[in-house]
Design a protein around this motif. Sequence first.
Motif, PDB file in Angstrom:
ATOM      1  N   ARG A   1      51.555  59.141 116.801  1.00 29.71           N
ATOM      2  CA  ARG A   1      51.275  59.031 115.371  1.00 29.71           C
ATOM      3  C   ARG A   1      51.813  60.249 114.619  1.00 29.71           C
ATOM      4  NH1 ARG A   1      45.146  58.333 113.935  1.00 29.71           N
ATOM      5  NH2 ARG A   1      45.456  56.665 115.466  1.00 29.71           N
ATOM      6  N   PRO A   2      52.536  60.036 113.532  1.00 30.18           N
ATOM      7  CA  PRO A   2      52.982  61.188 112.728  1.00 30.18           C
ATOM      8  C   PRO A   2      51.794  61.980 112.216  1.00 30.18           C
ATOM      9  CG  PRO A   2      54.108  59.155 112.066  1.00 30.18           C
ATOM     10  CD  PRO A   2      53.002  58.749 112.981  1.00 30.18           C
ATOM     11  N   LEU A   3      51.999  63.254 111.986  1.00 29.71           N
ATOM     12  CA  LEU A   3      50.936  64.076 111.432  1.00 29.71           C
ATOM     13  C   LEU A   3      50.538  63.551 110.051  1.00 29.71           C
ATOM     14  CD1 LEU A   3      52.234  67.641 112.373  1.00 29.71           C
ATOM     15  CD2 LEU A   3      50.640  66.194 113.631  1.00 29.71           C
ATOM     16  N   SER A   4      49.286  63.759 109.695  1.00 30.37           N
ATOM     17  CA  SER A   4      48.760  63.175 108.450  1.00 30.37           C
ATOM     18  C   SER A   4      49.130  64.014 107.234  1.00 30.37           C
ATOM     19  CB  SER A   4      47.239  63.037 108.545  1.00 30.37           C
ATOM     20  OG  SER A   4      46.644  64.286 108.860  1.00 30.37           O
TER      21      SER A   4
ATOM     22  N   HIS B   1      38.269  64.480 103.803  1.00 29.98           N
ATOM     23  CA  HIS B   1      37.558  64.406 105.086  1.00 29.98           C
ATOM     24  C   HIS B   1      38.519  64.354 106.274  1.00 29.98           C
ATOM     25  CE1 HIS B   1      38.316  60.124 106.101  1.00 29.98           C
ATOM     26  NE2 HIS B   1      38.453  59.998 104.805  1.00 29.98           N
ATOM     27  N   ASP B   2      39.756  63.849 106.072  1.00 29.24           N
ATOM     28  CA  ASP B   2      40.685  63.719 107.190  1.00 29.24           C
ATOM     29  C   ASP B   2      41.657  64.896 107.293  1.00 29.24           C
ATOM     30  OD1 ASP B   2      42.020  63.147 104.863  1.00 29.24           O
ATOM     31  OD2 ASP B   2      43.137  61.437 105.657  1.00 29.24           O
TER      32      ASP B   2
ATOM     33  N   THR C   1      41.884  65.042 118.393  1.00 31.55           N
ATOM     34  CA  THR C   1      40.939  64.089 118.984  1.00 31.55           C
ATOM     35  C   THR C   1      40.143  63.345 117.917  1.00 31.55           C
ATOM     36  OG1 THR C   1      39.373  65.925 119.253  1.00 31.55           O
ATOM     37  CG2 THR C   1      40.709  65.327 121.164  1.00 31.55           C
ATOM     38  N   ALA C   2      39.985  63.943 116.733  1.00 31.94           N
ATOM     39  CA  ALA C   2      39.246  63.271 115.668  1.00 31.94           C
ATOM     40  C   ALA C   2      39.973  62.024 115.169  1.00 31.94           C
ATOM     41  CB  ALA C   2      39.007  64.241 114.509  1.00 31.94           C
TER      42      ALA C   2
END
Length: 830
Positions: free
Chosen positions: A49-52, A188-189, A370-371
């Motif tokens: 997954r690409p970084l957010s 929150h993310d 991990t979140a």
Amino acid sequence: MSSSFQDLRTASRHLLKSPGFVVTSVLMLALTIGATTAIFSVVEAVLLRPLSFPQSDRLMVVSDVLSGVDMPTNGNVGVTPIDIRNYTRDTHSFSNLGGYERTGFELSGVGDPARVSATRMTSGVFAALAVRPLLGRFFSPQEDEQHEPVTVISYRTWRSRFHGDPGVLGTKLLLDRQPYVVVGVMPHDFEFPLVPGVLNRTELWIPMSFDLQELSVREASNWSYEMVGRLKPGITATQALADVTRVAAETVRNYPPSMAEFKMHPVVKALHEETVEQARPLVRTLFLAVMVVLLIACANLTGLLLVRAIRRRREVAVRLALGARAATILWQEILESLMLSVTGGMVGLLLAAVALRLGLRLLPDTLPRTAEIGLDWVVVGFALGLAIATGVVCGLAPAFAALRTSVDEALKEGGRTGTSDAFHTRLRSGLVVAEIAVSLVLLATSGLLLRSFEKMREVDLGFRPDHTLTAAYSLLQTQYATQATVDAFNSELQKRLQQQPGVKSVGLTSGLPVAGGKGTIGFVAEGFVTPRGSSFDTGTMILVEGDYFQTMGIPLVRGRWFTQADKPDGQLVVVVNRKLAEQSWPGQDPIGKRLRFGTASLKTPWATVVGEVTDVKDGSPDLPTKQQFYLPVKQAKEMAGEMGSPADLYGNRGYITLRSALPPEEMENVLRATVRSIDPLLPLNHVESMERIISDSETPRRFNTMFISSFAVMASLLAVLGIYGVIAFSVALRVHEMAIRMALGSQRLGIIRLVVMSGAKLAAAGCVIGLAGAFAALRSLRSFLFGVSAFDPWVLTFASSLLLLLALIASLLPACRAAFVDLTQALRSE
């Protein structure tokens, strides 16, 4: 549409006639697809997954690589404050570039005082990440330069400390008992820095606000900072590296003389790559292991469907004789397989959701992000795609086997059991042999990891962890501004703890054994020339106070401990470990030898070795032992010499160690109460026993061993089930033959031997192939092993013997059934 619906009804009707077969197949696929989906969710979140962050592929990490000195991290050590200033000011490849440093603060003023993880960073970091705060704003470059006390807090801190109050902006909180104004709240993310472990997540961000000391030449060798930047449109990482290298060359030319031996060059690589680099081998290994188990399950399902197709060949022959098309029969067989696999996939998704909810806490702290692990649409799509692919692949072999049915021979057989043709027999046997082979590889891998884990548990740690309680503390410089106030606190703390019932000894230290994280420092040993030709060596420096050695149970090899007589104005003394003594003065008594900090060009004072202790493990027990030297806190300032600063404080942070006659857990409240009696606001962190710390250090290897072993057990059971299915079906086809043999005088024991040997031959063939595969596959396992060869003969022999034994047991039940068949009924059935 009606035709498709009719096909589904027909397939459902056929499957419902064999409920045992359906339940067995669905449960087998549900377990394996569920396990594969759960592990894929880890792979997808951590690696794929690409970084957010917006356009996260443009985010780059800038760091320095050192050579010419023995560094503990292969030379890749981060950046210095001077690097941050120079790279930010003089490079032209980044639209935004900033530096940051992970740190911690005592947070008070809202809720109970606690030590929290925090990050100091320049304003360019938030700009480079291109994120927006949930509330408020980020701190500005001007606030950074002017040392403004402002902070941006995390969503978690906002909810827990401020109860989600939308009016939080402008509120003041105390960091190290100094007021800071909240100017923003993150979503929150949002998580940055992206470091492994739940406990390391940053709760607030403050301006870097470098002071003159941090930007001084003295701090030129402090590589404890990091940098991240966003590439300008059209600029590649290679171009950025050339730009950074140009600036680095100028930085190196301005190094002080004491750093003349340092050779440095920068690296520029993707933030995503930097984040997942250490986790990639583990995650890939887990995914490969679970895919192997899935392949075995597919082989088993294929075998079951093949048996089902053989039993239904008369039905197929009748349909062909009545004019049914081959494509219709092919589609019907695949459709039945698809219904089984999709049902198994749906149940597997539920199992994966349960496994993730219960199992995320078992993941090692070495995994980042991990979140973000969970069942998102990508994972759900993967599970459904996997189920469909499994159904198609598993259904092809039985479908084509059904088409090979000879109409004339099948109709002539009538109701007789008959025997299957050689092609079917070879296909079923080949599937089982393949299952045994791959199971052996997994079982051998599990055995090697288990032996490796046991070897690690047998390592002499160099100290006694029993009955020892530890706690981290940090004294605020605003309250403990001088060395005298720090020394007074430490002395009073030790005195009061010693007076508590059950306490045997108390000590203070800058770093605990096994916990890792201790810094490496250069030193010069008198009379020793390093093999590399460098003028200094490196080792781990540990400050101690009180009865630290006695508290930790570290044996004294020779010489003495530190005493109250080792004062700042007395002879400077040091205690070394065995490895440092043997490397610096091989074959000699180290007592009376001298060493000093820094390089040969620095004029630091000499310290005399007064004691030698055993080697104490600095990190995980499976890591190499490092050179270590201990020095008393009271002499640290004098030993630092020109490497230090008059403003430096020693002993103002570290760990309290306490040995008691009682279990450590019963002393926790005593320790907290004693600290509060001296400083009511001082929080203690990580209050835990040394045995717990050791257990935590073993978590990554324990995790690897546990999961690979569970997959190996699943694979072995599936392989044994495959052998049982093949032998049981073979016996069912040969019931008439067995009855004739016994009627002609064969003993029941001979029949049992005949059947069991059939299973043993399949297992033996699988083990031979599996051993060859193990020799090819286990080479990649070396990085996960400790004290064990990847080709350990005992492990390979045990794995092969175990599979052979299980194969014999699996063959024994159908063998006994064949040996004790009712002869009259068996012969009459023909």
